[in-house]
Structures are given as structure tokens and as C-alpha cells.
Design a protein around this motif. Structure first.
Motif, PDB file in Angstrom:
ATOM      1  N   THR A 200      77.946  60.490  39.732  1.00 52.76           N
ATOM      2  CA  THR A 200      78.355  60.198  41.103  1.00 52.76           C
ATOM      3  C   THR A 200      77.114  60.145  41.972  1.00 52.76           C
ATOM      4  O   THR A 200      76.098  60.766  41.671  1.00 52.76           O
ATOM      5  CB  THR A 200      79.313  61.269  41.653  1.00 52.76           C
TER       6      THR A 200
ATOM      7  N   SER B 132      75.979  54.481  48.102  1.00 56.79           N
ATOM      8  CA  SER B 132      76.161  53.756  46.857  1.00 56.79           C
ATOM      9  C   SER B 132      75.572  52.363  46.958  1.00 56.79           C
ATOM     10  O   SER B 132      75.746  51.660  47.952  1.00 56.79           O
ATOM     11  CB  SER B 132      77.657  53.669  46.535  1.00 56.79           C
TER      12      SER B 132
ATOM     13  N   VAL C 284      82.221  50.254  47.045  1.00 54.76           N
ATOM     14  CA  VAL C 284      83.022  51.387  46.603  1.00 54.76           C
ATOM     15  C   VAL C 284      84.499  51.070  46.796  1.00 54.76           C
ATOM     16  O   VAL C 284      84.929  50.674  47.890  1.00 54.76           O
ATOM     17  CB  VAL C 284      82.658  52.660  47.388  1.00 54.76           C
TER      18      VAL C 284
ATOM     19  N   TRP D 128      81.759  47.169  40.842  1.00 61.53           N
ATOM     20  CA  TRP D 128      82.165  48.147  41.838  1.00 61.53           C
ATOM     21  C   TRP D 128      81.872  49.566  41.360  1.00 61.53           C
ATOM     22  O   TRP D 128      81.886  49.841  40.152  1.00 61.53           O
ATOM     23  CB  TRP D 128      83.663  48.034  42.115  1.00 61.53           C
ATOM     24  N   HIS D 129      81.648  50.460  42.318  1.00 64.63           N
ATOM     25  CA  HIS D 129      81.708  51.885  42.037  1.00 64.63           C
ATOM     26  C   HIS D 129      83.146  52.297  42.296  1.00 64.63           C
ATOM     27  O   HIS D 129      83.655  52.147  43.423  1.00 64.63           O
ATOM     28  CB  HIS D 129      80.758  52.693  42.920  1.00 64.63           C
TER      29      HIS D 129
ATOM     30  N   VAL E 176      86.228  54.961  42.522  1.00 64.18           N
ATOM     31  CA  VAL E 176      86.758  56.316  42.634  1.00 64.18           C
ATOM     32  C   VAL E 176      88.210  56.233  42.172  1.00 64.18           C
ATOM     33  O   VAL E 176      89.054  55.616  42.824  1.00 64.18           O
ATOM     34  CB  VAL E 176      86.671  56.856  44.066  1.00 64.18           C
TER      35      VAL E 176
ATOM     36  N   TYR F  48      79.822  54.366  36.469  1.00 68.17           N
ATOM     37  CA  TYR F  48      80.310  53.728  37.690  1.00 68.17           C
ATOM     38  C   TYR F  48      81.753  54.127  38.015  1.00 68.17           C
ATOM     39  O   TYR F  48      82.362  53.550  38.916  1.00 68.17           O
ATOM     40  CB  TYR F  48      80.235  52.207  37.566  1.00 68.17           C
TER      41      TYR F  48
ATOM     42  N   GLU G  36      84.165  57.351  38.973  1.00 62.00           N
ATOM     43  CA  GLU G  36      84.189  58.720  39.483  1.00 62.00           C
ATOM     44  C   GLU G  36      85.634  59.192  39.548  1.00 62.00           C
ATOM     45  O   GLU G  36      86.475  58.561  40.195  1.00 62.00           O
ATOM     46  CB  GLU G  36      83.556  58.722  40.871  1.00 62.00           C
TER      47      GLU G  36
ATOM     48  N   ILE H  51      85.040  60.469  50.294  1.00 66.42           N
ATOM     49  CA  ILE H  51      84.457  59.314  49.591  1.00 66.42           C
ATOM     50  C   ILE H  51      83.496  58.571  50.513  1.00 66.42           C
ATOM     51  O   ILE H  51      82.360  58.241  50.134  1.00 66.42           O
ATOM     52  CB  ILE H  51      85.573  58.366  49.104  1.00 66.42           C
TER      53      ILE H  51
ATOM     54  N   HIS I 183      79.441  58.461  49.745  1.00 64.54           N
ATOM     55  CA  HIS I 183      78.838  57.192  49.328  1.00 64.54           C
ATOM     56  C   HIS I 183      78.331  56.347  50.489  1.00 64.54           C
ATOM     57  O   HIS I 183      77.735  55.288  50.271  1.00 64.54           O
ATOM     58  CB  HIS I 183      79.831  56.387  48.494  1.00 64.54           C
TER      59      HIS I 183
ATOM     60  N   LEU J  49      83.166  52.788  52.257  1.00 62.99           N
ATOM     61  CA  LEU J  49      84.398  52.560  51.501  1.00 62.99           C
ATOM     62  C   LEU J  49      84.760  51.109  51.731  1.00 62.99           C
ATOM     63  O   LEU J  49      85.097  50.713  52.851  1.00 62.99           O
ATOM     64  CB  LEU J  49      85.535  53.480  51.954  1.00 62.99           C
TER      65      LEU J  49
END
Length: 293
Positions: free
Chosen positions: A3, A10, A14, A37-38, A40, A64, A66, A85, A89, A92
Motif C-alpha cells: 500500500t 498514489s 485509485v 488502477w490501484h 482498494v 496494486y 489493497e 482512502i 493515497h 479517489l
């Protein structure tokens, strides 16, 4: 799973994806990570992440992805997660409201508590995540994608509560669409038909309850319910695979100008089209009556 630290925004966009332990959510989380993409990814129960973690490792995207715990029916927990989040990062960029639960029943036999729970998960759960996400999506010019169902357009026998919740989500998002667009946020609803997930297994408890209710004095529904079950099992035999739905969702995330309403298969498009062309309701009710006769 790596993370980003709170001090380092990031480098990837995200996306928050809810309900990722299996099925559509799992496939979407992994596919979004593969698409840059990252992710979550949330699950509701501790220990329900094994399939997701394995899929991420096989795809080579564990760094990547989380994992977070979230019960979307808890508004405080939902808001805290969304804000954390964005804080962690520095951004969002998108939300995919995927978490939900099926329910089979009919109003005479369902308890009010059961009906309320269907609404808590499938409607208020979406609201609980969307409300705190909107300020962050406005800041990023992001996307809000919500998985509804063809059951959010066409009411279906023995699905009164489930379809009511999905209708409510569709109405909320359709109303939000122009308001969000004026603030720079893209809103899309995704309407799958039958999908080869654990949906049928997950509604088993609802089926058992309905069967018990029928045995306890509501035999008037027994024959219709048996026909409904036969038809439903048949429709899931040729169901769309979760990956097909995930591909549609990731395509929307990558689209600068996605449409508001997207079906995930030709079958879903045909089914939804029946309702959207049906000004007096006879086409829909005539078709669904055949499911239980």
C-alpha cells in the motif's frame, strides 16, 4: 500486498471496489489492477479474501491491490473508509458499488425485518458509500459506477423486495446523473442479467424460508414458486461469466464519456429493452407471468 504510505500520493488512479470476495467484484478488482488502477478492494467478513488474494497473485497484481474490511450497511464505517482512502493515497478517482445480496420471497410471507435487510444492503449500502465518496470524486473529476441488475428495470416474480431495492438504486443514480455531471463526476449503472456467481447459492436461505412459509399455510404460492425455481435454474445454466461483467465495468472506468446505463450482455439488453419500450406495462407483466405458469 503493498500500500502507498500516507505521505506519498498514489501514482496510479485509485478505485474503490466493494464486495470483492467472489464473482463480479473479484473479477473487477483484478481486472482494474491489470488495467493500471490501484484497487482498494473490500470484503465484509474476515477470512473471505482467500480467493481474491489468490487471483491477484496469479495475475501478478498483488502490489496494486489493497484489501480492506467493510460492511456497507454501516454508514460510519463506510464514510471512515472512503475518507481514509483519499487521505492515504491523496486521491479517489472512482468507486464501483458492487456489494449486494440476493433475496427470493414474496410480500405475504416475508417478514418486515427481511424486507428491511434487503433494502439496507442493496440500497442504503450503496448510499452509505456514495455519499462520502462524492466530494473526493468531485475533486478528481472521477467516476461512480454502480452494479444494479436487470431486476432494477424489470420487476420479477418472487423478487419484490430485491427488485424494489434495485429500482430504488436505479432511480437514485438516474436522478443523480445530471447533478453529478454538473460537478464533473461521471455516473453509470451496470445491469447484468444472470451471472455465473454464488448468487443462486446465496439466496438458498431465502428459498428455504419461502418454502417453509408455503408449508405453513400459504400453499397458494407453491405451484407458482416451483415453476419460478425451475425457470430460474435454467436461466443460470447459461449465465454470463463474471469476467464478462468485469470487462464492461473496467471499460466504463477507462471511458471519459460513458453512457448512464450499460447492460453486460445481449440477453440483458433484450430483457431491459422489453421494459423500456413497454409504455403500458402489458409486455413485461405478460412475459413474467409465463415464468410462474
Amino acid at each position: 500486498m503493498a500500500t502507498d504510505s500516507p505521505e506519498t500520493p498514489s501514482a496510479r488512479p485509485v478505485v474503490l471496489v466493494t464486495g470483492t470476495s467472489t464473482g463480479i467484484g473479484l473479477a473487477t478488482a483484478v481486472s482494474a489492477a491489470l488495467a493500471g488502477w490501484h484497487v482498494v478492494a473490500t470484503v465484509r467478513r474476515a477470512g473471505s479474501d482467500a480467493e481474491l488474494l489468490t487471483a491477484a497473485a496469479v495475475a501478478g497484481v498483488s502490489e496494486y491491490l489493497e484489501l480492506r474490511m467493510l460492511d456497507i450497511t454501516d454508514p460510519q464505517a463506510s464514510a471512515a473508509l472512503v475518507d481514509d482512502i483519499a487521505s492515504t493515497h491523496g486521491r479517489l478517482d472512482a468507486v464501483v458499488n458492487n456489494a449486494g445480496a440476493g433475496h427470493v420471497g414474496t410480500l405475504e410471507l416475508d417478514t418486515l425485518d427481511a424486507v428491511r435487510q434487503v433494502m439496507e444492503v442493496n440500497y442504503f449500502g450503496v448510499l452509505n458509500v456514495t455519499r462520502p465518496a462524492m466530494p473526493h470524486l468531485r475533486a478528481s473529476g472521477g467516476s461512480l459506477v454502480t452494479v444494479t441488475s436487470v431486476g432494477g428495470i424489470v420487476g420479477q416474480p418472487f423478487n419484490e423486495s430485491y427488485c424494489a431495492a434495485k429500482f430504488a438504486v436505479e432511480g437514485m443514480m438516474e436522478s443523480l446523473h445530471p447533478v453529478a455531471a454538473a460537478a464533473g463526476v461521471r455516473v453509470t449503472v451496470v445491469e447484468p442479467g444472470a451471472v455465473a456467481t454464488q448468487f443462486v447459492a446465496n439466496v438458498g436461505a431465502s428459498i428455504d424460508a419461502l418454502s417453509t412459509g408455503a408449508a405453513n399455510g400459504s400453499e397458494a404460492y407453491r405451484e407458482a414458486f416451483d415453476h419460478y425455481l425451475e425457470r430460474t435454474r435454467g436461466s443460470f445454466d447459461g449465465a454470463q461469466q463474471p469476467q464478462g461483467v468485469a470487462d464492461v465495468i473496467v471499460g466504463i472506468l477507462l471511458d471519459d464519456r460513458p453512457p448512464f446505463r450499460v447492460q453486460t450482455s445481449d440477453a440483458a439488453t433484450g430483457f431491459v429493452g422489453l421494459k423500456l419500450r413497454d409504455l403500458d406495462g402489458t409486455a413485461v407483466t405478460g412475459a413474467t407471468a409465463g415464468w410462474i405458469a
